[in-house]
Design a protein around this motif. Structure first.
Motif, mmCIF file in Angstrom:
data_model
loop_
_atom_site.group_PDB
_atom_site.id
_atom_site.type_symbol
_atom_site.label_atom_id
_atom_site.label_comp_id
_atom_site.label_asym_id
_atom_site.label_seq_id
_atom_site.Cartn_x
_atom_site.Cartn_y
_atom_site.Cartn_z
ATOM 1 N N GLY A 132 -6.966 29.354 23.533
ATOM 2 C CA GLY A 132 -7.771 28.584 24.170
ATOM 3 C C GLY A 132 -9.027 29.462 24.135
ATOM 4 O O GLY A 132 -10.270 29.197 24.163
ATOM 5 N N VAL A 133 -8.872 30.822 24.772
ATOM 6 C CA VAL A 133 -9.778 31.600 24.965
ATOM 7 C C VAL A 133 -10.407 32.007 23.664
ATOM 8 O O VAL A 133 -11.797 32.020 23.639
ATOM 9 C CB VAL A 133 -9.312 33.110 25.314
ATOM 10 C CG1 VAL A 133 -10.357 34.020 25.542
ATOM 11 C CG2 VAL A 133 -8.517 32.806 26.734
ATOM 12 N N VAL A 134 -10.075 32.077 22.615
ATOM 13 C CA VAL A 134 -10.564 32.713 21.086
ATOM 14 C C VAL A 134 -11.198 31.263 20.620
ATOM 15 O O VAL A 134 -12.375 31.189 20.293
ATOM 16 C CB VAL A 134 -9.485 32.976 20.179
ATOM 17 C CG1 VAL A 134 -10.115 33.035 18.681
ATOM 18 C CG2 VAL A 134 -8.655 34.370 20.590
ATOM 19 N N VAL A 135 -10.526 30.200 20.577
ATOM 20 C CA VAL A 135 -11.271 28.926 20.325
ATOM 21 C C VAL A 135 -12.448 28.556 20.983
ATOM 22 O O VAL A 135 -13.632 28.142 20.685
ATOM 23 C CB VAL A 135 -10.258 27.931 20.127
ATOM 24 C CG1 VAL A 135 -10.995 26.367 19.875
ATOM 25 C CG2 VAL A 135 -9.167 27.914 19.200
ATOM 26 N N ASN A 136 -12.422 28.967 22.333
ATOM 27 C CA ASN A 136 -13.611 28.622 23.226
ATOM 28 C C ASN A 136 -14.879 29.562 22.918
ATOM 29 O O ASN A 136 -15.906 29.095 22.961
ATOM 30 C CB ASN A 136 -13.004 29.074 24.776
ATOM 31 C CG ASN A 136 -14.126 28.691 25.852
ATOM 32 O OD1 ASN A 136 -15.067 29.522 26.049
ATOM 33 N ND2 ASN A 136 -13.937 27.608 26.329
ATOM 34 N N ALA A 137 -14.476 30.692 22.690
ATOM 35 C CA ALA A 137 -15.615 31.844 22.029
ATOM 36 C C ALA A 137 -16.287 31.288 20.702
ATOM 37 O O ALA A 137 -17.280 31.177 20.532
ATOM 38 C CB ALA A 137 -14.991 33.277 21.925
ATOM 39 N N LEU A 138 -15.339 30.753 19.816
ATOM 40 C CA LEU A 138 -15.832 30.422 18.721
ATOM 41 C C LEU A 138 -16.416 29.185 18.792
ATOM 42 O O LEU A 138 -17.930 28.811 18.165
ATOM 43 C CB LEU A 138 -14.692 30.206 17.674
ATOM 44 C CG LEU A 138 -14.899 29.421 16.495
ATOM 45 C CD1 LEU A 138 -15.849 30.174 15.546
ATOM 46 C CD2 LEU A 138 -13.725 29.009 15.626
ATOM 47 N N ALA A 139 -16.242 28.219 19.731
ATOM 48 C CA ALA A 139 -16.700 26.903 19.963
ATOM 49 C C ALA A 139 -18.234 27.235 20.528
ATOM 50 O O ALA A 139 -19.133 26.656 20.224
ATOM 51 C CB ALA A 139 -15.938 25.900 20.936
ATOM 52 N N GLY A 140 -18.047 28.026 21.516
ATOM 53 C CA GLY A 140 -19.363 28.511 22.351
ATOM 54 C C GLY A 140 -20.454 28.960 21.231
ATOM 55 O O GLY A 140 -21.911 28.667 21.327
ATOM 56 N N ALA A 141 -19.924 30.026 20.133
ATOM 57 C CA ALA A 141 -20.886 30.448 19.239
ATOM 58 C C ALA A 141 -21.496 29.332 18.332
ATOM 59 O O ALA A 141 -22.624 29.266 18.084
ATOM 60 C CB ALA A 141 -20.196 31.678 18.604
ATOM 61 N N LEU A 142 -20.667 28.520 18.140
ATOM 62 C CA LEU A 142 -21.095 27.323 17.356
ATOM 63 C C LEU A 142 -22.283 26.548 17.964
ATOM 64 O O LEU A 142 -23.150 26.005 17.301
ATOM 65 C CB LEU A 142 -19.948 26.563 16.817
ATOM 66 C CG LEU A 142 -18.816 27.096 15.675
ATOM 67 C CD1 LEU A 142 -17.647 26.202 15.569
ATOM 68 C CD2 LEU A 142 -19.629 27.173 14.361
ATOM 69 N N TYR A 143 -21.774 26.051 19.053
ATOM 70 C CA TYR A 143 -22.755 25.076 19.611
ATOM 71 C C TYR A 143 -24.006 25.639 20.152
ATOM 72 O O TYR A 143 -25.120 25.199 19.968
ATOM 73 C CB TYR A 143 -22.137 24.281 20.603
ATOM 74 C CG TYR A 143 -22.080 24.740 22.143
ATOM 75 C CD1 TYR A 143 -23.409 24.715 22.880
ATOM 76 C CD2 TYR A 143 -20.913 25.046 22.586
ATOM 77 C CE1 TYR A 143 -23.382 25.077 24.313
ATOM 78 C CE2 TYR A 143 -20.902 25.686 24.030
ATOM 79 C CZ TYR A 143 -21.946 25.694 24.706
ATOM 80 O OH TYR A 143 -21.942 25.978 25.998
ATOM 81 N N ILE A 144 -24.019 26.875 20.527
ATOM 82 C CA ILE A 144 -25.124 27.569 20.853
ATOM 83 C C ILE A 144 -25.975 27.940 19.893
ATOM 84 O O ILE A 144 -27.302 27.855 19.750
ATOM 85 C CB ILE A 144 -24.743 28.947 21.724
ATOM 86 C CG1 ILE A 144 -24.009 28.490 23.112
ATOM 87 C CG2 ILE A 144 -25.884 29.901 22.003
ATOM 88 C CD1 ILE A 144 -23.608 29.709 23.950
ATOM 89 N N GLY A 145 -25.257 28.621 18.687
ATOM 90 C CA GLY A 145 -25.971 28.919 17.452
ATOM 91 C C GLY A 145 -26.705 27.910 16.682
ATOM 92 O O GLY A 145 -27.576 28.040 16.033
ATOM 93 N N ALA A 146 -26.347 26.567 16.888
ATOM 94 C CA ALA A 146 -26.889 25.231 16.362
ATOM 95 C C ALA A 146 -28.330 25.346 17.181
ATOM 96 O O ALA A 146 -29.313 24.473 16.401
ATOM 97 C CB ALA A 146 -26.141 24.125 16.722
ATOM 98 N N GLN A 147 -28.481 25.922 18.397
ATOM 99 C CA GLN A 147 -30.095 25.885 18.886
ATOM 100 C C GLN A 147 -30.631 24.487 19.132
ATOM 101 O O GLN A 147 -31.698 24.122 18.654
ATOM 102 C CB GLN A 147 -31.022 26.759 17.934
ATOM 103 C CG GLN A 147 -30.279 27.997 17.519
ATOM 104 C CD GLN A 147 -31.396 29.034 17.356
ATOM 105 O OE1 GLN A 147 -32.215 29.305 18.279
ATOM 106 N NE2 GLN A 147 -31.571 29.722 16.314
ATOM 107 N N PHE A 148 -29.840 23.759 19.987
ATOM 108 C CA PHE A 148 -30.337 22.396 20.601
ATOM 109 C C PHE A 148 -30.275 22.511 21.823
ATOM 110 O O PHE A 148 -30.203 21.486 22.689
ATOM 111 C CB PHE A 148 -29.234 21.264 20.154
ATOM 112 C CG PHE A 148 -29.595 20.682 18.570
ATOM 113 C CD1 PHE A 148 -30.718 20.164 18.325
ATOM 114 C CD2 PHE A 148 -28.552 21.034 17.696
ATOM 115 C CE1 PHE A 148 -30.827 19.536 17.094
ATOM 116 C CE2 PHE A 148 -28.784 20.593 16.246
ATOM 117 C CZ PHE A 148 -30.018 19.864 16.016
#
Length: 221
Positions: A132-148
């Protein structure tokens, strides 16, 4: 053979909602946004089913579910819009990612809780928590990096930083300690997972965010 300068690091652009839509790479960014939000909700569900402690905001959300006949995801969605009300005096505009964050994560969390059973074995609960922690970090990087645009809670933090002049560290720490204490008093789930999340999420996102931040073109409003 001539030496070449390294490519400049990818940075998050300070764009308003209209600029976010005009900044290019739209199909890729939309896919990345919604994959990230989906994974984020799934990661929250894994940590809940691991039952070894949640991140501060989810301790708060879980505490609320002890007192109201609402699902965890419904509480996440409701609190997202409550937090967005605090954006009004901060004079911030939500982007597509902000509104999507407020809705999608809660829906996916409830779906995960409905389809993934809570394991009995301690080792499997630890796997759920760490995953959960690792996937949470990956998920955060993905949606933040999309820049919306930031999520409601991150936007509250950045808005307070901009308006008060205080440091990001101080504002974020104050917010997260506040919701953690309130959540604990409401009966929210605190445990080793809370500590693991607090210690590891920053370094993980710091490593992953540059990889998934989409380089955008300069746009006019």
């Amino acid at each position: 053979m001539t030496a070449t300068s390294p490519a400049p690091p990818r940075q998050l652009a300070p764009l308003n909602p209209i600029q976010q839509l005009k900044a290019g790479h739209l199909p890729r960014r939309l896919v990345q946004l919604y994959v990230g939000l989906t994974l984020y909700g799934a990661s929250m569900g894994l940590m809940i089913q691991g039952n070894l402690g949640l991140d501060p905001w989810d301790v708060f959300h879980s505490g609320i579910t002890k007192h109201l006949p609402l699902s965890f995801g419904t509480v996440v969605i409701a609190m997202s819009f409550v937090v967005l009300l605090a954006w009004i005096p901060l004079r911030q505009w939500p982007g597509l990612g902000t509104i999507s964050n407020a809705i999608v994560i809660g829906l996916v969390t409830d779906l995960t809780l409905a389809t993934v059973d809570r394991p009995d074995a301690l080792w499997l609960r630890i796997v759920f928590m760490l995953s959960g922690v690792v996937v949470n970090a990956l998920a955060g990087a993905l949606y933040i990096g999309a820049q919306f645009g930031p999520g409601p809670r991150d936007g509250l933090m950045t808005g307070l930083v901009r308006r008060t002049g205080l440091s990001v560290r101080l504002v974020r720490t104050t917010l997260e300690v506040t919701v953690l204490v309130i959540g604990f008093l409401l009966g929210g789930v605190i445990g080793v997972g809370t500590v693991v999340y607090a210690l590891s999420i920053g370094p993980l996102v710091h490593f992953l965010l540059p990889i998934f931040t989409v380089r955008l073109k300069e746009v006019d409003a």
